[in-house]
Design an enzyme around this catalytic site. Structure first.
Site, mmCIF file in Angstrom:
data_model
loop_
_atom_site.group_PDB
_atom_site.id
_atom_site.type_symbol
_atom_site.label_atom_id
_atom_site.label_comp_id
_atom_site.label_asym_id
_atom_site.label_seq_id
_atom_site.Cartn_x
_atom_site.Cartn_y
_atom_site.Cartn_z
ATOM 1 N N HIS A 60 0.690 -1.377 0.115
ATOM 2 C CA HIS A 60 0.340 -0.168 -0.160
ATOM 3 C C HIS A 60 0.626 1.211 -0.060
ATOM 4 O O HIS A 60 1.099 1.816 0.756
ATOM 5 C CB HIS A 60 -0.961 -0.319 1.317
ATOM 6 N N HIS A 62 1.779 5.194 -1.863
ATOM 7 C CA HIS A 62 1.337 6.179 -2.761
ATOM 8 C C HIS A 62 2.108 6.908 -3.910
ATOM 9 O O HIS A 62 3.288 7.615 -2.786
ATOM 10 C CB HIS A 62 0.462 7.067 -1.968
ATOM 11 N N ASP A 152 -8.835 3.785 -3.380
ATOM 12 C CA ASP A 152 -7.966 3.888 -2.711
ATOM 13 C C ASP A 152 -8.261 5.090 -2.314
ATOM 14 O O ASP A 152 -7.647 5.707 -3.528
ATOM 15 C CB ASP A 152 -6.820 2.816 -2.256
ATOM 16 N N HIS A 179 -11.150 0.155 0.227
ATOM 17 C CA HIS A 179 -10.421 1.142 1.784
ATOM 18 C C HIS A 179 -11.602 1.905 2.618
ATOM 19 O O HIS A 179 -12.876 2.550 1.675
ATOM 20 C CB HIS A 179 -9.870 2.714 0.435
ATOM 21 N N ASP A 305 0.776 2.271 3.635
ATOM 22 C CA ASP A 305 0.223 3.404 3.396
ATOM 23 C C ASP A 305 0.701 4.483 3.199
ATOM 24 O O ASP A 305 0.756 5.680 3.528
ATOM 25 C CB ASP A 305 -1.524 4.068 4.500
ATOM 26 N N HIS A 309 2.701 14.308 0.956
ATOM 27 C CA HIS A 309 2.632 16.203 0.849
ATOM 28 C C HIS A 309 3.000 17.033 0.628
ATOM 29 O O HIS A 309 4.215 16.201 1.928
ATOM 30 C CB HIS A 309 1.296 15.786 1.795
HETATM 31 ZN ZN LIG Z 1 -7.284 4.597 2.003
HETATM 32 ZN ZN LIG Z 2 -4.127 4.470 0.505
#
Ligand SMILES: [Zn+2]
Ligand SMILES: [Zn+2]
Lengths: 429, 312
Positions: A60, A62, A152, A179, A305, A309
């Site tokens: 997981h 990003h 997600d 999610h 996860d 940012h």
């Molecule tokens: Zn999520």
């Molecule tokens: Zn996520």
């Protein structure tokens, strides 16, 4: 050049190995694991006192490419992964454009091989544009090599659409990563609903927002026989619901993240936007339940996860700040400190959660194992090293973590991907 | 009082000690007299620049702060904007840095987001006075409420204070709870279950959904303003039912003590949370709250400005 890792504590639960041994790598494969292996001409690395794991797999992540290359790219995310001991990641589809068709899946794979550091697998969207309305071309996406489907960032709120997605995805064998969040219950909530949200006057997200969707999605998995994986489990009640569903024989797997067994909602005090994450940080009781779920097998995997940012997106009023924290570089150390040292998991148990099970859930071949013939993805970890999280030394392009200044137990020394040393003591290759 | 004011900012009552609250009340006492003079002006803040930085429309609080600053001879600038217009380009911090660069001394800030004044206080050097942030705190309102109670009751410790209405979204409730409990009052909060924030009892208050229980035995009743939009968010079924269950009217006043004080932070929804006969009745100190607001805000400006010499 061949490599031999000498005398480390090899933790390879897929092959029932949890003892001192040598690991011989020939080319891009594991050649042999055993005592006193002779390997003339191989590069020898002394691993005495260190742990040798099958390469960690973060299911997981990003990576923000395409669309937000100012926050992370496949290259910078790969470096962060290597530093954290991850040889493979599964990147999520909520990019811009979204990974919702074969073309974008192929683009990700092409960019990943250009970066040439780790294995980047893709989760493609369940619905076009992650809008929760129309299914993506799941068949073609699977042929392009995506390993999972996920909207997600958002739930698939319409139960009928998720039902059909679970059914349709059975043909390709791809798991759907859910999610779990009821967006009506979450409303415009920004943190866990409880005493801290009451004190701060911030709008809370009730814990049931996660659990009702966990239960709904598991019922749909039961109905369809589809492959369901629940992302980032954070609430006690959700862990209990998964435990019950597994007892009933429903095909479901799930993951939690290091922040859900490390941090509580108290991290938000002072309106700390770095602790703003979705699902929101909860309480001590939830941490205890997550740990219990990890130790009794209810929770199959630990995923980061990793959500980069920019400072601009975090340095705002709490209500307006983005949700999410980076995690690749801290996961293994946090797991060491919170889980292994506290006897929640032993080393084999940890390798199950961070390598073996993610590989199984995603149907990866040659991963999560150090058996002869497996891909030579290996992580060497020094559990007794200590370091302090320093924003300036973070590899990820974004620095959004509430852990800055925190002492970490254990450090990754070497990360080997496909038989090549890609990371060694702070240096990348 | 031995306590000295050492804080750069006033962000809330949570972070103040009972002594610090006492100091503000005592200081306000000496400023109250100025508003009763024919010439309502002292030179205390001459040469200091005060910025009113309001991200939410407000007439009362802004006017009250403005008068407080003017009566102390400060130079005043008004900046009125809304929170969302900033999110498009310039951030709150950018704007604050710009104001800071203009060498101002005090920023009085109202914002719809909880925590916004703290974000500012951490990033710029002028003193920040929170004039209300989201549902978090409204410290000067809490202080003026406590000041008004103390004027009438001569003490705070041991009093029963009931706060009635939308507790969940109320910064006035939170500042009152922090301040009153620190000063030793017994606080009861009352409102519909949908407008009661979770675990509020951990702040040391009693919770009831029964307004009769909140009225009986109360020395002070503080009625909160209900935002009429909440009906659309299914937080209560109708204004009519709200008024019947949680509005204070002559009928419910029968349960009240004979020397009860009725308060309201304003502006009042007449006939909703309070009927005109109660709001304008003999127990009401609502207009005194407004008068005291200026004295309390003068005291806060004085203390954070760090001006050493006392008023003459
Ligand atoms: Zn999520
Ligand atoms: Zn996520």
């Amino acid at each position: 050049m061949d490599i031999i890792l000498k005398g480390g504590h090899v933790v390879d639960p897929a092959n029932n190995v949890d003892s001192e041994a040598d690991v011989l790598i020939k080319g891009d494969k594991i050649a042999q694991v055993g005592k006193n292996i002779k390997a003339n001409g191989a590069k020898t690395i002394d691993c005495k006192g260190k742990l040798v794991f099958p390469g960690l797999i973060d299911m997981h992540t990003h990576l923000r490419q395409p669309g937000r290359e100012d926050e992370e790219t496949i290259l910078t995310g790969s470096r962060a992964a290597l530093k954290g001991g991850f040889t493979s990641v599964l990147c999520m589809a909520n990019t811009n454009p979204a990974i919702d068709n074969k073309g974008v899946v192929e683009y990700i794979h092409a960019e990943a091989s250009r970066a040439g550091l780790i294995n980047v697998y893709t989760a493609a969207a369940v619905t076009k544009g992650l809008e929760g309305k129309e299914l993506t071309e799941i068949g073609q996406i699977a042929e392009a090599g995506a390993k999972a489907l996920s909207d997600d960032g958002k739930p698939v709120m319409n139960a009928e659409i998720l039902r059909r997605a679970l059914e349709y995805a059975k043909m390709s064998g791809l798991p759907i990563i859910s999610h779990c969040e009821d967006i009506n219950l979450s409303g415009n909530g920004v943190m866990n609903e409880g005493f801290v949200s009451t004190k701060l006057g911030l709008k809370g997200i009730p814990r049931a927002s996660e659990t009702v969707m966990v239960m709904r999605d598991m019922e749909l998995a039961g109905l369809t026989g589809g492959k369901l994986h629940i992302a980032h489990l954070s609430a006690k009640e959700s862990v209990e619901a998964v435990r019950e569903a597994k007892k009933r024989g429903i095909k479901v797997t799930c993951e939690t993240c290091p922040h859900y067994f490390t941090l509580t909602e108290e991290a938000v005090l002072g309106f700390n936007t770095k602790a703003k994450v979705n699902p929101p940080l909860k309480t001590k009781e939830d941490i205890a339940a997550v740990k219990k779920g990890l130790s009794d097998g209810t929770i199959d995997a630990i995923a980061t996860d990793h959500a980069p940012h920019s400072a601009e997106e975090k340095d705002l009023e709490f209500d307006f700040a983005a949700s999410g924290m980076i995690g690749l570089e801290f996961a293994l150390s946090l797991a060491n400190t919170e889980l292994v040292k506290n006897k929640v998991l032993d080393w084999s148990g940890l390798a199950m959660k961070m390598s073996v099970n993610p590989s199984k859930i995603l149907g990866l071949t040659g991963k999560g194992s150090l058996a002869a013939g497996s891909d030579a993805d290996v992580t060497v970890f020094d559990p007794s090293a200590e370091w302090v999280v320093d924003e300036k030394r973070i590899e990820s392009k974004s620095k959004n973590t509430p852990l800055a200044g925190r002492k970490m137990g254990g450090a990754v020394l070497i990360t080997i991907v496909g038989g090549k040393i890609k990371y060694e003591n702070g240096r990348f290759d | 009082m031995a306590v000295k004011w050492t804080k750069k900012d006033l962000l809330g009552l949570e972070t103040l000690s009972a002594d610090e609250i006492g100091l503000i009340l005592e200081t306000a006492d000496s400023f109250k007299e100025i508003s009763q003079r024919p010439i309502k002006k002292v030179p205390t803040l001459r040469g200091q620049t005060v910025v009113l930085f309001f991200f939410e429309p407000s007439t009362r609080t802004r006017t009250s702060f403005e008068l407080a600053a003017k009566r102390m001879s400060a130079d005043m600038v008004n900046i009125q904007t809304n929170a969302s217009s900033l999110t498009k380009g310039e951030t709150l911090k950018d704007t604050a840095k710009n104001i800071e660069a203009m060498k101002v001394n005090i920023i009085i800030m109202r914002h719809s987001c909880s925590g916004a004044p703290q974000l500012l206080a951490e990033s710029v050097s002028p003193s920040i006075i929170n004039a209300g942030d989201g549902s978090h705190e409204h410290p000067t309102q809490g202080l003026l409420d406590i000041f008004t109670i103390k004027e009438h009751k001569k003490k705070i410790a041991g009093l029963n204070v009931s706060i009635i209405g939308d507790i969940a979204h109320s910064r006035v409730a939170r500042s009152n709870i922090w301040g009153l409990t620190k000063m030793g009052a017994k606080v009861t909060v009352c409102g519909p279950a949908t407008l009661m924030p979770p675990e509020i009892e951990k702040l040391g208050v009693k919770v009831t959904y029964d307004i009769k229980e909140a009225i009986e035995g109360a020395d002070v009743i503080n009625m909160l303003r209900i935002q009429l939009e909440r009906q659309g968010q299914s937080l209560f079924p109708s204004i009519r039912e709200y008024a019947m269950k949680f509005g204070l009217d002559a009928e419910k006043m029968k349960y009240a003590k004979k020397d009860v004080l009725i308060m309201h932070p304003g502006p009042i929804n007449r006939g909703v949370e309070i009927t005109p006969e109660v709001a304008d009745g003999p127990y009401s100190v609502i207009l005194e709250q407004v008068t005291n607001g200026i004295a309390v805000r003068m005291a806060v400006l004085y203390l954070v400005s760090g001006v050493k010499e006392r008023i003459e």
